[in-house]
Design an enzyme around this catalytic site. Structure first.
Site, PDB file in Angstrom:
ATOM      1  N   HIS A   2      54.759  95.816  53.413  1.00 36.95           N
ATOM      2  CA  HIS A   2      55.344  96.953  54.114  1.00 36.95           C
ATOM      3  C   HIS A   2      54.248  97.986  54.367  1.00 36.95           C
ATOM      4  CE1 HIS A   2      59.660  96.013  53.366  1.00 36.95           C
ATOM      5  NE2 HIS A   2      59.138  95.346  52.352  1.00 36.95           N
TER       6      HIS A   2
ATOM      7  N   ASN B 255      56.299  93.623  47.345  1.00 39.90           N
ATOM      8  CA  ASN B 255      57.179  93.307  46.220  1.00 39.90           C
ATOM      9  C   ASN B 255      57.165  91.809  45.920  1.00 39.90           C
ATOM     10  OD1 ASN B 255      58.123  96.042  46.220  1.00 39.90           O
ATOM     11  ND2 ASN B 255      59.479  95.524  47.895  1.00 39.90           N
TER      12      ASN B 255
ATOM     13  N   ASP C 190      59.725  97.194  61.361  1.00 36.08           N
ATOM     14  CA  ASP C 190      60.851  96.863  60.491  1.00 36.08           C
ATOM     15  C   ASP C 190      62.159  97.327  61.131  1.00 36.08           C
ATOM     16  OD1 ASP C 190      62.769  96.884  58.269  1.00 36.08           O
ATOM     17  OD2 ASP C 190      61.037  96.742  56.944  1.00 36.08           O
TER      18      ASP C 190
ATOM     19  N   GLN D  73      61.939  92.424  45.847  1.00 39.31           N
ATOM     20  CA  GLN D  73      61.784  91.472  46.947  1.00 39.31           C
ATOM     21  C   GLN D  73      63.151  90.945  47.347  1.00 39.31           C
ATOM     22  OE1 GLN D  73      59.269  88.061  46.105  1.00 39.31           O
ATOM     23  NE2 GLN D  73      59.137  87.516  48.255  1.00 39.31           N
TER      24      GLN D  73
ATOM     25  N   HIS E  45      55.312  89.298  52.392  1.00 40.63           N
ATOM     26  CA  HIS E  45      55.165  90.312  53.433  1.00 40.63           C
ATOM     27  C   HIS E  45      54.706  91.619  52.804  1.00 40.63           C
ATOM     28  CE1 HIS E  45      59.338  90.657  52.036  1.00 40.63           C
ATOM     29  NE2 HIS E  45      59.335  91.907  52.445  1.00 40.63           N
TER      30      HIS E  45
END
Length: 135
Positions: free
Chosen positions: A103, A88, A32, A95, A101
């Site tokens: 995390h 999320n 990230d 989100q 996606h």
């Protein structure tokens, strides 16, 4: 499925540069750019799905298996003390990029990563309402 305006579609398909730590036919895992902690990574499917609500069950299962594989490998590499897996769905839930996606957030003692909430209490009325509606 693909969304030409989606940045995560472009990253997942290799059209934009990213620090890729894993890739297969269905997923790309990247570091990230705005990490919550050292080693924070994202699991991105190569196909576009807005969020978990749109993801088929088979791909959702594969994403969780991949998350387990990645955190086991990364825990050894990073020497972290634990992991959060965060996913999320919709803006109200945090989100910000509308491409499914996950995390993978390494946790270190004293890291001050803010993933906490104020604990509430399940009322008898809420309990009964929810149980009755789910029957």
């Amino acid at each position: 499925m693909r969304d030409d305006n989606c940045i995560f579609c472009k990253i997942a398909r290799g059209e934009l540069p990213a620090a890729t730590i894993y890739e297969d036919d269905e997923f790309r895992v990247i570091l990230d750019l705005g990490p919550a902690s050292k080693g924070h990574a994202l699991i991105l499917p190569k196909e576009h799905y807005r969020n978990l609500f749109d993801l088929d069950d088979e791909l959702a299962a594969k994403a969780m298996v991949l998350a387990k594989k990645m955190i086991n490998k990364m825990k050894d590499v990073l020497g972290c003390d634990g992991y959060n897996i965060v996913q999320n769905n919709e803006e109200v839930a945090g989100q910000t990029v509308f491409h499914f996606h996950m995390h993978l957030i390494p946790r270190y003692k004293g890291d001050n990563v803010g993933l906490v909430w104020q604990v509430g209490e399940l009322s008898e009325a809420d309990r009964e309402e929810i149980l009755n509606k789910l029957k």
